[in-house]
Write a protein that holds these residues in place. Structure first.
Motif: not given
Ligand code: SF4
Length: 322
Positions: A60-65
């Motif tokens: 986080k704050p990364g995510f698969i969009a």
């Protein structure tokens, strides 16, 4: 032909106060069982994000969009965390740049290997030790019995990376993702470790995704290459074609920057400028501020991947618009 891994239109974003930043912008590739592929580019190209997002290891704050990752026919990108943990380190193994990221400094190699084996399968400690010895032998560690009783700091850097590779083999994975696995090692040890990885992948029929900035390393080990720039794949195809006849000006620059002879080694070519920051990716083709062949359209329109004239590779560049 069966497909081991199928990455479809994968988009990864980072949620920041100022808004979402796109770190991976719709990448696509497939891998067949036992196939070896290189993800290549400078720092910040998005290659590590691509590797981590396959096993949903984006912190986080990364995510698969959006997009999908299918592994052995299962859509693993839709798996809940628990199920994903079962895939990681079991059917897909990861090798990191720094062996100390994988190894616990306060546990002996033997304890770490036996614990890993017993976390994934119901075997006795004695049987797990036998498996550990077998895997250490596979990576040509001298005196494997002695190494089991040693701590990571008692081993050389090259030996530690061999132990990490042995650990990655413990569960007989069908895919290994290796993120700059030799960058922290001396040049001679780098060559040995890469040769070992290649041999293991061939012998065990394991797929490999090799993430690296070094096109030279990739050309020796992989069968195909995806060159990444600012979160996109800009050129993709068989290694032999990409290395000998690169189409994209960025790939051409990476190849020109490889040391090739004593004269060049003294004065290495450098691609002008720098990889853009995620917060300020240029409009149009993200490479245009660094590209000597940029045209007006390059500043306005992002090129999409198209087949090259000989149709052996895909390239995202307006010079090759069909
Ligand atoms: Fe250069 Fe234009 Fe091709 Fe981008 S699209 S690599 S700027 S020629």
């Amino acid at each position: 032909m069966s497909i081991l891994l199928d990455v479809q239109d994968l988009v990864v974003k980072f949620r920041l106060r100022a808004g979402d930043l796109t770190a991976l912008n719709g990448i696509n590739f497939t891998l067949t069982p036992g196939e070896r592929m290189g993800l290549v580019g400078e720092s910040g190209a998005g290659k590590s994000v691509a590797g981590f997002s396959i096993i949903n290891l984006i912190s986080k704050p990364g995510f698969i969009a959006s997009g999908r990752v299918l592994f052995e026919g299962e859509e693993i990108s839709a798996y809940p965390l628990e199920q994903m943990r079962d895939i990681r380190g079991n059917r897909i193994s990861m090798i990191f740049q720094d062996p100390m990221m994988t190894l616990n400094p306060v546990l002996t190699i033997g304890t770490q290997m036996v614990e890993t084996i017993r976390a994934h399968s119901r075997v006795s400690a004695a049987h797990a030790r036998e498996i550990a010895l077998e895997k250490l032998s596979k990576v040509y560690i001298s005196s494997p019995g002695k190494r089991l009783g040693q701590y990571p700091h008692e081993l050389s850097g090259g030996m530690r990376q061999r132990v990490v590779i042995a650990i990655s083999l413990l569960t007989n994975p069908s895919l290994i993702i290796a993120d700059e696995p030799t960058t922290a090692l001396d040049v001679t040890i780098q060559a040995e470790v890469m040769a070992l990885l290649l041999e293991l992948c061939k012998n065990e029929q394991m797929g490999l995704i090799l993430i690296t900035h070094d096109l030279g390393v990739v050309s020796q080990v992989t069968e195909k290459i995806a060159v990444m720039y600012a979160g996109r794949i800009v050129e993709q195809g068989p290694t032999a074609h990409i290395v000998t006849s690169p189409h994209h000006p960025y790939t051409q620059g990476l190849i020109k920057a490889l040391p090739q002879g004593s004269e060049q080694q003294r004065r290495l070519y450098q691609i002008p400028g720098m990889m853009p920051n995620l917060t300020s990716i240029p409009a149009g083709c993200a490479f245009h501020p660094r590209c000597e062949q940029a045209m007006d359209i390059c500043r306005q329109e992002a090129p999409t991947l198209c087949a090259t004239p000989q149709a052996q590779c895909l390239v995202a560049c307006h010079l090759f618009r069909s």
